[in-house]
Design a protein around this motif. Structure first.
Motif, PDB file in Angstrom:
ATOM      1  N   GLU A 120       0.809  -1.215   0.000  1.00  0.00           N
ATOM      2  CA  GLU A 120       0.000   0.000   0.000  1.00  0.00           C
ATOM      3  C   GLU A 120       0.847   1.272   0.000  1.00  0.00           C
ATOM      4  O   GLU A 120       0.525   2.247  -0.678  1.00  0.00           O
ATOM      5  N   LEU A 121       1.954   1.273   0.741  1.00  0.00           N
ATOM      6  CA  LEU A 121       2.766   2.479   0.851  1.00  0.00           C
ATOM      7  C   LEU A 121       3.411   2.835  -0.479  1.00  0.00           C
ATOM      8  O   LEU A 121       3.330   3.976  -0.948  1.00  0.00           O
ATOM      9  N   ASP A 122       4.062   1.866  -1.129  1.00  0.00           N
ATOM     10  CA  ASP A 122       4.704   2.146  -2.417  1.00  0.00           C
ATOM     11  C   ASP A 122       3.686   2.485  -3.488  1.00  0.00           C
ATOM     12  O   ASP A 122       3.920   3.345  -4.344  1.00  0.00           O
ATOM     13  N   SER A 123       2.557   1.817  -3.459  1.00  0.00           N
ATOM     14  CA  SER A 123       1.511   2.085  -4.446  1.00  0.00           C
ATOM     15  C   SER A 123       1.047   3.535  -4.356  1.00  0.00           C
ATOM     16  O   SER A 123       0.814   4.192  -5.379  1.00  0.00           O
ATOM     17  N   ALA A 124       0.953   4.051  -3.137  1.00  0.00           N
ATOM     18  CA  ALA A 124       0.482   5.429  -2.944  1.00  0.00           C
ATOM     19  C   ALA A 124       1.585   6.455  -3.135  1.00  0.00           C
ATOM     20  O   ALA A 124       1.352   7.553  -3.658  1.00  0.00           O
ATOM     21  N   MET A 125       2.818   6.131  -2.739  1.00  0.00           N
ATOM     22  CA  MET A 125       3.891   7.113  -2.694  1.00  0.00           C
ATOM     23  C   MET A 125       4.645   7.268  -4.001  1.00  0.00           C
ATOM     24  O   MET A 125       5.080   8.363  -4.354  1.00  0.00           O
ATOM     25  N   VAL A 126       4.865   6.182  -4.706  1.00  0.00           N
ATOM     26  CA  VAL A 126       5.821   6.210  -5.812  1.00  0.00           C
ATOM     27  C   VAL A 126       5.167   6.561  -7.143  1.00  0.00           C
ATOM     28  O   VAL A 126       5.725   7.308  -7.938  1.00  0.00           O
ATOM     29  N   ILE A 127       3.994   6.030  -7.412  1.00  0.00           N
ATOM     30  CA  ILE A 127       3.329   6.287  -8.694  1.00  0.00           C
ATOM     31  C   ILE A 127       2.672   7.668  -8.655  1.00  0.00           C
ATOM     32  O   ILE A 127       1.883   7.968  -7.765  1.00  0.00           O
ATOM     33  N   ASP A 128       2.991   8.502  -9.640  1.00  0.00           N
ATOM     34  CA  ASP A 128       2.411   9.837  -9.698  1.00  0.00           C
ATOM     35  C   ASP A 128       1.059   9.836 -10.399  1.00  0.00           C
ATOM     36  O   ASP A 128       0.114  10.481  -9.954  1.00  0.00           O
ATOM     37  N   ASN A 129       0.987   9.153 -11.517  1.00  0.00           N
ATOM     38  CA  ASN A 129      -0.273   9.076 -12.272  1.00  0.00           C
ATOM     39  C   ASN A 129      -0.458   7.647 -12.758  1.00  0.00           C
ATOM     40  O   ASN A 129       0.485   7.017 -13.255  1.00  0.00           O
ATOM     41  N   LEU A 130      -1.682   7.147 -12.609  1.00  0.00           N
ATOM     42  CA  LEU A 130      -1.991   5.791 -13.052  1.00  0.00           C
ATOM     43  C   LEU A 130      -3.327   5.818 -13.790  1.00  0.00           C
ATOM     44  O   LEU A 130      -4.308   6.355 -13.282  1.00  0.00           O
ATOM     45  N   LYS A 131      -3.326   5.253 -14.984  1.00  0.00           N
ATOM     46  CA  LYS A 131      -4.556   5.189 -15.777  1.00  0.00           C
ATOM     47  C   LYS A 131      -4.875   3.731 -16.078  1.00  0.00           C
ATOM     48  O   LYS A 131      -3.969   2.890 -16.175  1.00  0.00           O
ATOM     49  N   ILE A 132      -6.134   3.431 -16.224  1.00  0.00           N
ATOM     50  CA  ILE A 132      -6.576   2.116 -16.674  1.00  0.00           C
ATOM     51  C   ILE A 132      -6.914   2.246 -18.160  1.00  0.00           C
ATOM     52  O   ILE A 132      -7.701   3.109 -18.548  1.00  0.00           O
ATOM     53  N   ALA A 133      -6.303   1.404 -18.980  1.00  0.00           N
ATOM     54  CA  ALA A 133      -6.473   1.522 -20.432  1.00  0.00           C
ATOM     55  C   ALA A 133      -6.975   0.213 -21.030  1.00  0.00           C
ATOM     56  O   ALA A 133      -6.792  -0.866 -20.453  1.00  0.00           O
ATOM     57  N   GLN A 134      -7.588   0.320 -22.188  1.00  0.00           N
ATOM     58  CA  GLN A 134      -8.020  -0.843 -22.953  1.00  0.00           C
ATOM     59  C   GLN A 134      -6.972  -1.148 -24.026  1.00  0.00           C
ATOM     60  O   GLN A 134      -6.311  -0.247 -24.533  1.00  0.00           O
ATOM     61  N   ARG A 135      -6.860  -2.397 -24.373  1.00  0.00           N
ATOM     62  CA  ARG A 135      -5.910  -2.775 -25.419  1.00  0.00           C
ATOM     63  C   ARG A 135      -6.193  -2.027 -26.727  1.00  0.00           C
ATOM     64  O   ARG A 135      -5.277  -1.654 -27.456  1.00  0.00           O
ATOM     65  N   SER A 136      -7.465  -1.809 -27.005  1.00  0.00           N
ATOM     66  CA  SER A 136      -7.831  -1.162 -28.264  1.00  0.00           C
ATOM     67  C   SER A 136      -7.400   0.301 -28.325  1.00  0.00           C
ATOM     68  O   SER A 136      -7.383   0.903 -29.403  1.00  0.00           O
ATOM     69  N   GLU A 137      -7.044   0.877 -27.169  1.00  0.00           N
ATOM     70  CA  GLU A 137      -6.697   2.293 -27.122  1.00  0.00           C
ATOM     71  C   GLU A 137      -5.219   2.553 -27.353  1.00  0.00           C
ATOM     72  O   GLU A 137      -4.810   3.702 -27.482  1.00  0.00           O
ATOM     73  N   ILE A 138      -4.381   1.522 -27.384  1.00  0.00           N
ATOM     74  CA  ILE A 138      -2.934   1.736 -27.309  1.00  0.00           C
ATOM     75  C   ILE A 138      -2.195   1.083 -28.466  1.00  0.00           C
ATOM     76  O   ILE A 138      -2.639   0.110 -29.058  1.00  0.00           O
ATOM     77  N   ASP A 139      -1.038   1.695 -28.752  1.00  0.00           N
ATOM     78  CA  ASP A 139      -0.107   1.114 -29.711  1.00  0.00           C
ATOM     79  C   ASP A 139       1.200   0.724 -29.029  1.00  0.00           C
ATOM     80  O   ASP A 139       2.074   0.120 -29.651  1.00  0.00           O
ATOM     81  N   ASN A 140       1.336   1.100 -27.758  1.00  0.00           N
ATOM     82  CA  ASN A 140       2.584   0.851 -27.039  1.00  0.00           C
ATOM     83  C   ASN A 140       2.821  -0.635 -26.820  1.00  0.00           C
ATOM     84  O   ASN A 140       1.882  -1.428 -26.708  1.00  0.00           O
TER      85      ASN A 140
END
Length: 365
Positions: free
Chosen positions: A175-195
């Motif tokens: 919980e601590l690293d999840s809250a402290m280290v990540i600045d921005n997190l998005k949930i994406a669909q496979r159809s939305e990305i080329d990465n």
């Protein structure tokens, strides 16, 4: 039933300290242990007893319980993603006595990814169906921005998928690293990305590398605001009520904002005194006293920067950028208690490495 009534007799004395809480818990821990170890009615005979006692100390304590092995019950106290409550949970668990058969844990710990298998609302969340990719921003090179992709995610189920992903990451990263280290997190669909997608098990090492790089780069950065310039900004709402802000313009132009990545916003509603949403003189003096009390404990040279304040529509807001979130959380909790008879003070703390929360005050943006 007589035993239950005797152990949980009504007690009008509220718990005020961590010591009080652990005394109450120790007095009742054998029954708690029995309920948990024998898979009894945990909801009624443990959680409904525990919750009000935790709330007497402070609102915002959440919890999980289970058997960590055949002889040991584990109580995990969690902030459920609320940054400003983390320090109080850490302090509460640090104050816990040694109790035979019990383990007390502050915040959800990190787990081996092999053991993280979540199932909720008909969806599974495992290392096999969750991936991520990195979002890079030329203007924000120190920002850790990732998108997480679940194989089953489509627009129609994005909400339950997002909830499951967040729980998965809390259990995998802790919980601590999840809250402290990540600045921005998005949930994406496979159809939305080329990465190109990266296996989720590589996320922990990626975050450790980025965090160590960040700490090395900014660890000793401090700013003395004594000679900084300030500006008074005035505006009007559509109803012609005024907005007055005082901001540190030198700080808004500072090139090391990232070193103080935690933004704290303090909100103080008040009764208007002069008919246009501005405070009366006696109220204004009290508001200034609150700000002085805060700045006397959160000093700039120690890493707590007073960005400024805004007053409008019966509310004063005070803004800080901080090197950490623990001390500001404690200082503001104390301020809330000190002035609770005059104002309903609230505050929030969140990650904003580039201080975009204050862009509206910066004429150069």
């Amino acid at each position: 039933m007589g035993l239950l009534k005797n152990i949980f007799r009504p007690d009008d004395r509220p718990l005020k300290t961590y010591k009080d809480f652990w005394k109450w818990f120790s007095d009742n821990e054998r029954l708690f242990y029995k309920v948990i170890s024998e898979h009894g009615d945990v909801e009624n005979n443990f959680f409904r007893k525990l919750s009000p006692k935790l709330n007497e100390l402070k609102e915002g304590f959440w919890y999980q319980v289970g058997m960590s092995d055949k002889d040991t019950a584990e109580l995990i106290i969690t902030a459920d993603g609320v940054i400003k409550n983390i320090v109080f949970i850490e302090e509460l668990v640090d104050a816990a006595p040694k109790i035979n058969g019990w383990k007390f844990t502050a915040l959800k710990p990190a787990s081996d990814i092999e053991g993280v298998n979540i199932e909720m609302e008909g969806y599974k969340f495992t290392r096999e169906n969750i991936h991520f990719y990195i979002n890079e921003h030329a203007n924000y090179p120190d920002e850790i921005d990732i998108s997480v992709v679940h194989d089953d995610c489509v627009e129609e189920n994005k909400s339950p998928i997002a909830s499951g992903v967040y729980i998965f990451l809390d259990n995998y990263l802790g919980e601590l690293d999840s809250a402290m280290v990540i600045d921005n997190l998005k949930i994406a669909q496979r159809s939305e990305i080329d990465n190109e997608l990266i296996p989720i098990e590589k996320l922990r090492n990626y975050l450790k590398w980025r965090q160590s790089e960040f700490i090395e780069k900014y660890e000793d950065t401090r700013h003395d605001t004594e000679n900084d310039k300030h500006s008074i900004l005035e505006a009007f709402h559509e109803d012609n009520s005024p907005l007055i802000a005082v901001v540190n313009t030198d700080l808004l132009k500072w090139d090391s904002k990232v070193s103080h990545p935690w933004v704290m916003i303090i909100e103080i509603p008040y009764k208007a005194g002069i008919g246009n949403g501005m405070p009366a003189d006696n109220t204004r003096l009290l508001l200034d006293e609150i700000e002085n009390d805060i700045t006397s404990e959160l000093r700039d040279i120690e890493g707590y920067l007073n960005i400024g304040r805004q007053t409008t529509k019966n509310q004063r807001e005070i803004y800080f950028a901080c090197i950490d979130f623990r001390k500001p959380s404690k200082v503001l909790h104390k301020i809330q208690r000190k002035f609770e008879n005059q104002f309903a003070i609230s505050y929030d703390i969140y990650k904003d490495k580039y201080w975009r929360s204050f862009n509206r005050f910066n004429p150069d943006i």
